[in-house]
Write a protein that holds these residues in place. Structure first.
Motif, PDB file in Angstrom:
ATOM      1  N   TRP A   1       0.832  -1.201   0.000  1.00 30.47           N
ATOM      2  CA  TRP A   1       0.000   0.000   0.000  1.00 30.47           C
ATOM      3  C   TRP A   1       0.870   1.255   0.000  1.00 30.47           C
ATOM      4  N   ALA A   2       0.231   2.400   0.057  1.00 32.59           N
ATOM      5  CA  ALA A   2       0.984   3.656  -0.067  1.00 32.59           C
ATOM      6  C   ALA A   2       1.353   4.249   1.285  1.00 32.59           C
ATOM      7  N   TYR A   3       1.227   3.453   2.349  1.00 32.38           N
ATOM      8  CA  TYR A   3       1.413   4.056   3.671  1.00 32.38           C
ATOM      9  C   TYR A   3       2.463   3.338   4.515  1.00 32.38           C
ATOM     10  N   ASP A   4       3.468   2.768   3.847  1.00 29.01           N
ATOM     11  CA  ASP A   4       4.538   2.111   4.595  1.00 29.01           C
ATOM     12  C   ASP A   4       5.553   3.147   5.073  1.00 29.01           C
ATOM     13  N   PHE A   5       5.178   3.872   6.119  1.00 28.98           N
ATOM     14  CA  PHE A   5       6.091   4.849   6.723  1.00 28.98           C
ATOM     15  C   PHE A   5       6.548   4.315   8.077  1.00 28.98           C
ATOM     16  N   SER A   6       7.808   4.633   8.391  1.00 29.37           N
ATOM     17  CA  SER A   6       8.369   4.266   9.698  1.00 29.37           C
ATOM     18  C   SER A   6       8.137   2.793  10.024  1.00 29.37           C
ATOM     19  N   VAL A   7       8.389   1.942   9.028  1.00 25.99           N
ATOM     20  CA  VAL A   7       8.203   0.493   9.241  1.00 25.99           C
ATOM     21  C   VAL A   7       9.332  -0.019  10.136  1.00 25.99           C
ATOM     22  N   PRO A   8       9.008  -0.730  11.216  1.00 23.96           N
ATOM     23  CA  PRO A   8      10.059  -1.224  12.117  1.00 23.96           C
ATOM     24  C   PRO A   8      11.043  -2.135  11.371  1.00 23.96           C
ATOM     25  N   GLY A   9      12.301  -1.961  11.658  1.00 22.70           N
ATOM     26  CA  GLY A   9      13.321  -2.821  11.072  1.00 22.70           C
ATOM     27  C   GLY A   9      13.820  -2.353   9.724  1.00 22.70           C
ATOM     28  N   VAL A  10      13.288  -1.269   9.213  1.00 24.28           N
ATOM     29  CA  VAL A  10      13.726  -0.751   7.918  1.00 24.28           C
ATOM     30  C   VAL A  10      14.439   0.577   8.164  1.00 24.28           C
ATOM     31  N   GLU A  11      15.588   0.713   7.528  1.00 21.25           N
ATOM     32  CA  GLU A  11      16.424   1.884   7.814  1.00 21.25           C
ATOM     33  C   GLU A  11      15.733   3.186   7.421  1.00 21.25           C
ATOM     34  N   ASP A  12      15.287   3.261   6.165  1.00 17.05           N
ATOM     35  CA  ASP A  12      14.566   4.471   5.742  1.00 17.05           C
ATOM     36  C   ASP A  12      13.187   4.468   6.392  1.00 17.05           C
ATOM     37  N   ASP A  13      12.626   5.656   6.539  1.00 14.03           N
ATOM     38  CA  ASP A  13      11.303   5.676   7.184  1.00 14.03           C
ATOM     39  C   ASP A  13      10.178   5.581   6.168  1.00 14.03           C
ATOM     40  N   PHE A  14      10.473   5.083   4.979  1.00 13.23           N
ATOM     41  CA  PHE A  14       9.402   4.886   3.992  1.00 13.23           C
ATOM     42  C   PHE A  14       9.804   3.784   3.035  1.00 13.23           C
ATOM     43  N   ILE A  15       8.815   3.052   2.516  1.00 12.15           N
ATOM     44  CA  ILE A  15       9.069   2.057   1.471  1.00 12.15           C
ATOM     45  C   ILE A  15       8.111   2.346   0.321  1.00 12.15           C
ATOM     46  N   PRO A  16       8.639   2.765  -0.825  1.00 14.36           N
ATOM     47  CA  PRO A  16       7.759   3.062  -1.966  1.00 14.36           C
ATOM     48  C   PRO A  16       6.928   1.848  -2.372  1.00 14.36           C
ATOM     49  N   GLN A  17       5.797   2.128  -2.996  1.00 12.55           N
ATOM     50  CA  GLN A  17       4.872   1.056  -3.369  1.00 12.55           C
ATOM     51  C   GLN A  17       5.490   0.067  -4.350  1.00 12.55           C
ATOM     52  N   ASN A  18       6.455   0.536  -5.141  1.00  9.22           N
ATOM     53  CA  ASN A  18       7.008  -0.344  -6.173  1.00  9.22           C
ATOM     54  C   ASN A  18       8.258  -1.083  -5.718  1.00  9.22           C
ATOM     55  N   VAL A  19       8.592  -0.987  -4.440  1.00  6.41           N
ATOM     56  CA  VAL A  19       9.733  -1.759  -3.937  1.00  6.41           C
ATOM     57  C   VAL A  19       9.248  -3.166  -3.599  1.00  6.41           C
ATOM     58  N   PRO A  20       9.882  -4.188  -4.180  1.00  4.78           N
ATOM     59  CA  PRO A  20       9.427  -5.560  -3.957  1.00  4.78           C
ATOM     60  C   PRO A  20       9.561  -5.974  -2.496  1.00  4.78           C
ATOM     61  N   PRO A  21       8.860  -7.026  -2.121  1.00  7.48           N
ATOM     62  CA  PRO A  21       8.940  -7.479  -0.733  1.00  7.48           C
ATOM     63  C   PRO A  21      10.322  -7.991  -0.381  1.00  7.48           C
ATOM     64  N   ARG A  22      10.522  -8.172   0.909  1.00  9.86           N
ATOM     65  CA  ARG A  22      11.822  -8.680   1.352  1.00  9.86           C
ATOM     66  C   ARG A  22      12.085 -10.041   0.720  1.00  9.86           C
ATOM     67  N   THR A  23      13.322 -10.492   0.780  1.00  6.13           N
ATOM     68  CA  THR A  23      13.702 -11.696   0.027  1.00  6.13           C
ATOM     69  C   THR A  23      12.774 -12.854   0.334  1.00  6.13           C
ATOM     70  N   THR A  24      11.797 -12.979  -0.503  1.00  9.57           N
ATOM     71  CA  THR A  24      10.879 -14.108  -0.363  1.00  9.57           C
ATOM     72  C   THR A  24      10.598 -14.604  -1.772  1.00  9.57           C
ATOM     73  N   THR A  25      10.911 -15.785  -2.040  1.00  8.39           N
ATOM     74  CA  THR A  25      10.662 -16.328  -3.373  1.00  8.39           C
ATOM     75  C   THR A  25       9.278 -16.952  -3.401  1.00  8.39           C
ATOM     76  N   PRO A  26       8.700 -17.130  -4.592  1.00 10.12           N
ATOM     77  CA  PRO A  26       7.392 -17.774  -4.668  1.00 10.12           C
ATOM     78  C   PRO A  26       7.399 -19.140  -3.983  1.00 10.12           C
ATOM     79  N   GLU A  27       8.518 -19.855  -4.114  1.00 14.26           N
ATOM     80  CA  GLU A  27       8.570 -21.179  -3.519  1.00 14.26           C
ATOM     81  C   GLU A  27       8.497 -21.073  -1.998  1.00 14.26           C
ATOM     82  N   ALA A  28       9.249 -20.093  -1.473  1.00 15.53           N
ATOM     83  CA  ALA A  28       9.260 -19.921  -0.025  1.00 15.53           C
ATOM     84  C   ALA A  28       7.890 -19.511   0.482  1.00 15.53           C
ATOM     85  N   ALA A  29       7.233 -18.670  -0.322  1.00 19.15           N
ATOM     86  CA  ALA A  29       5.914 -18.185   0.098  1.00 19.15           C
ATOM     87  C   ALA A  29       4.912 -19.321   0.156  1.00 19.15           C
ATOM     88  N   SER A  30       5.048 -20.250  -0.819  1.00 13.41           N
ATOM     89  CA  SER A  30       4.078 -21.342  -0.824  1.00 13.41           C
ATOM     90  C   SER A  30       4.480 -22.393   0.229  1.00 13.41           C
TER      91      SER A  30
END
Lengths: 216, 590
Positions: free
Chosen positions: B561-590
């Motif tokens: 979503w467009a409101y990832d501000f001050s997310v705990p554990g992330v250095e910057d206080d924002f994560i743009p909407q087009n930044v992919p998720p943390r290292t998680t592969t489709p296989e790992a997700a399933s």
């Protein structure tokens, strides 16, 4: 739609996106969607006029519009034009290009005939009321038929373009899209016409209209 | 900062729909005048709306000069005064705010925020602007015709609006009606574009529930406008026919200037119902985009995710739906059945619930946020104050029994200016300052902006807060002068004069604002692409200002979503909407 109710947007993706969640992956004809939206807006437009008409009928001094038999003929012509477009659509799906062209031209000619008939009905009514438009039902007649006619005339622009493309382009799928949109528009305006003609201009439908408008 | 995977192909399936074919203009006219680029069209809308809005601002000065110092300015006679009242209201509501929010912000932000190249029907979009422009020209032309513009009040109530004796009853009213009809045609073209673009042209991953609230506000407001404007269109046609053909939709049998008019059997109340069936949703057509925009401004400048995002979305939808069943609270004094009045008072108070939820959520977003008192944030906080103030007086006016004695007094004028004039204008200003670096690639002048904010904020309070007291004292609205009225003390006149002085100063501040916008676009400091560290897609474009087509070679993919501000554990206080998720592969997700 279900994801609007259940989605937890604060949770970022952890895996592959499904097509259902992805806007650009929705393979729907944008023109078709816009047309449906437009028809919804036009529905509100006609509904408001019908409700206004019904509200005005409640008053003691209501005088209905004089009967104009020509409108029955005009209704038949519009029905035929709508049928032509339906036939054109079926033929487009069957890939019978020449038949589609003929049906589209037929629909166009019948629509022009309908519009000419409506103008003639206006002239008849004007002479019946001797140019006195102060009777509200007469005013409503001119306004509702006029606006319906303008919508038909606007549709003619799209129909002319569809005819032109049917003669100049060979893409059958594109032709089907164009004919399908025209057919939807014509069927819709035929429906609107049948509704307003049936309710407003075919005799004493006072009670039916009041029931629809929720007054009784 | 944790590692972030950038292999998008691991997460996103290929699009089923090919890229839209963009029209590339070859001539200067095609690029800048009859442009099909939504961003250029947005600027055209905004410039036209602000230009005609400045005319309305000057008209408000005319009103205030007369009210403060009656009979001092000889060029202001009663007819001119009423014309100024009418044109000020109509221009501000329809031609400025509606056009600016939907045509201006809508065009600029919708494609960028949902990740589209452009609107789905660019040609129609271009036509939409020029139809709007024609409507503005028609409206402005009424200043120059014989008899001048209409002076019937912005509500244009018949029979007064078209009877001899009312200013502009010859040609002015017809030009007004024609202009409104043309405006609605133009808006319908634009509105269909906005709705279909939002529904069908979102980029991959941009689900409806990931859209920024700005887009939600504009989307629902557009739907409202599409369904509400037909009522105004119908009433404009009917009144035009009453004038031109002598029909009697709204005109009853009536004596005018000692003579019997030709009309018989019309119903003036029918017009009121039609007008307010449009008129009340119109309040939300202006308010909902403001609600959406201010949500984003508060979240970004407080560096905190918006509190209750889903509640905010549903509140916008519910407010929009309810806005269609409250219209007759504008007609309590029309002689309506008390049960009818009770129904509309009830629905009016119900609509306060989702509205109040939104206010709580804005305040809770600010709560313990890392609040940056930037210019957009200052305007956002000012919006909250004005909106709460105006909303509270709405509770008075929503109740039929309390509303009746206050009807047609300056209390009503103060209420609606607070809630649907100044409050949305605060958002407009905040939004312009917020997106200015993106639109122009340059910074505005901070000093001038702060001057603009403080003078507008304090000045607007000085204008509209005392007006409530005048209203409670019984000072009527739309009166040319109130001097010599026995039930009003002299102090009422003194308050009127002070309001006028404040209004003139606030007006001057707007000139500074416009100067700042023009001056800074040419001479301002260069701005970076994402100066606010915001997350939504318009800040992630390859170029600033964005070029035709908005994004680079490929459209962005959205993962959050467009409101990832001050997310705990992330250095910057924002994560743009087009930044992919943390290292998680489709296989790992399933």
């Amino acid at each position: 739609m279900s994801n609007i109710f259940t989605e937890q947007p604060w949770i970022a993706d952890a895996g592959p996106l499904t097509p259902a969640l992805s806007g650009a992956q929705i393979s729907v004809n944008a023109r078709r969607s816009a047309l449906k939206m437009l028809l919804s807006v036009v529905s509100v437009f006609f509904l408001l006029m019908i409700v206004a008409y019904g509200g005005r009928m409640l008053y003691q001094d209501w005088r209905p519009t004089p009967q104009i038999n020509l409108l029955w003929g005009n209704t038949g012509v519009l029905l035929l034009s709508s049928l032509c477009l339906q036939a054109a659509l079926l033929w487009a799906r069957a890939g019978k290009t020449d038949w589609v062209r003929g049906a589209l031209i037929g629909a166009g000619i019948l629509t022009v005939l309908f519009l000419v008939g409506q103008v003639a009905a206006w002239q008849q009514l004007t002479s019946m009321v001797l140019g006195d438009f102060s009777n509200p039902s007469v005013g409503f007649f001119f306004m509702i038929t006029g606006i319906h006619g303008l919508h038909m005339a606007g549709g003619m622009v799209a129909l002319m373009r569809a005819i032109k493309r049917a003669f100049t382009q060979s893409d059958v799928q594109s032709m089907e899209h164009n004919v399908s949109n025209c057919a939807l528009y014509w069927h819709y305006l035929l429906g609107v016409w049948l509704l307003v003609f049936g309710l407003l201009f075919t005799g004493d439908n006072f009670e039916v209209l009041l029931k629809i408008c929720g007054f009784i | 900062m944790e590692h972030i995977a950038h292999d998008e192909t691991s997460f996103v399936r290929p699009a089923e729909v090919g890229e839209m074919e963009l029209y590339h203009a070859k001539t200067w006219l095609g690029k800048y005048v009859f442009s099909q680029d939504a961003k250029t069209i947005a600027i055209q809308y905004a410039a036209t709306a602000i230009a005609i809005g400045m005319v309305a601002l000057v008209l408000s000065w005319v009103m205030r000069l007369q009210l403060a110092w009656p009979n001092t300015f000889t060029f202001i006679d009663p007819a001119y005064y009423l014309q100024a009242v009418t044109m000020h209201g109509m221009i501000m509501v329809v031609y400025l705010l509606t056009a600016l929010f939907l045509g201006g912000f809508g065009n600029y932000l919708i494609p960028l925020m949902v990740g589209a190249r452009d609107m789905v029907f660019p040609w129609l979009n271009m036509i939409s602007f020029w139809v709007y422009f024609t409507a503005v020209v028609l409206l402005a032309a009424s200043f120059f015709v014989g008899g001048g513009s209409t002076g019937a009040g912005w509500t244009l109530y018949p029979p007064q609006a078209i009877l001899p004796g009312t200013p502009g009853s010859e040609t002015g009213i017809l030009l007004m009606l024609a202009s409104l009809a043309v405006f609605i045609i133009g808006f319908t073209m634009g509105g269909l574009n906005y709705v279909v673009t939002i529904l069908q042209a979102r980029t991959r991953g941009m689900t409806l529930m990931r859209m920024p609230l700005t887009v939600w506000g504009i989307f629902v407001a557009t739907v409202l406008a599409l369904f509400a404007f037909p009522a105004l269109f119908v009433s404009a046609i009917m009144m035009s026919l009453d004038v031109l053909l002598g029909t009697s939709f709204f005109m009853p049998a009536i004596m005018t200037m000692g003579n019997e008019a030709d009309h018989v059997g019309g119903n003036p109340l029918l017009f009121q119902h039609l007008f307010w069936f449009f008129g009340h949703p119109e309040v939300y057509i202006v308010a909902l985009p403001a609600f959406g925009i201010v949500s984003d401004l508060i979240s970004i400048h407080a560096r905190k995710n918006i509190f209750g995002y889903r509640m905010m979305v549903w509140a916008i939808i519910i407010i929009g739906a309810l806005s269609f069943v409250v219209w007759a609270h504008h007609m309590y004094v029309s002689g309506m059945n008390p049960y009818f009045g009770f129904f509309f008072a009830t629905t009016t108070l119900i609509i306060a619930v989702p509205t109040a939820l939104k206010v709580y959520n804005w305040v809770l977003t600010l709560w313990q946020g890392n609040i940056h008192l930037t210019i957009p944030m200052l305007f956002s906080i000012a919006f909250l104050l004005f909106f709460i103030n105006g909303g509270m007086t709405g509770l008075f006016l929503g109740n039929a029994s309390v509303s009746m004695p206050l009807s047609d007094t300056l209390f009503v004028v103060a209420h609606f200016h607070m809630v649907m004039a100044v409050a949305p204008v605060m958002v407009v200003c905040g939004a312009i300052y917020h997106w200015y670096p993106k639109i122009t690639g340059r910074w505005y002048h901070e000093g001038m902006a702060r001057f603009h904010f403080w003078v507008t904020f304090v000045g607007s309070y000085l204008v509209f807060l005392p007006m409530h007291y005048l209203g409670i004292m019984g000072v009527p609205r739309r009166y040319f002068e109130i001097t010599g009225t026995t039930f009003l003390p002299d102090s009422a006149q003194t308050v009127n004069a002070s309001i006028t002085i404040a209004a003139l100063v606030v007006g001057f501040a707007q000139l500074v604002f416009i100067y700042n916008l023009i001056f800074s676009a040419m001479k301002g400091k260069k701005a970076p692409g994402n100066p606010w560290n915001a997350t939504s897609l318009e800040w992630q474009t390859e170029h600033t200002p964005p070029q035709h087509g908005n994004f680079g070679k490929e459209l962005p993919c959205v993962y959050r979503w467009a409101y990832d501000f001050s997310v705990p554990g992330v250095e910057d206080d924002f994560i743009p909407q087009n930044v992919p998720p943390r290292t998680t592969t489709p296989e790992a997700a399933s």
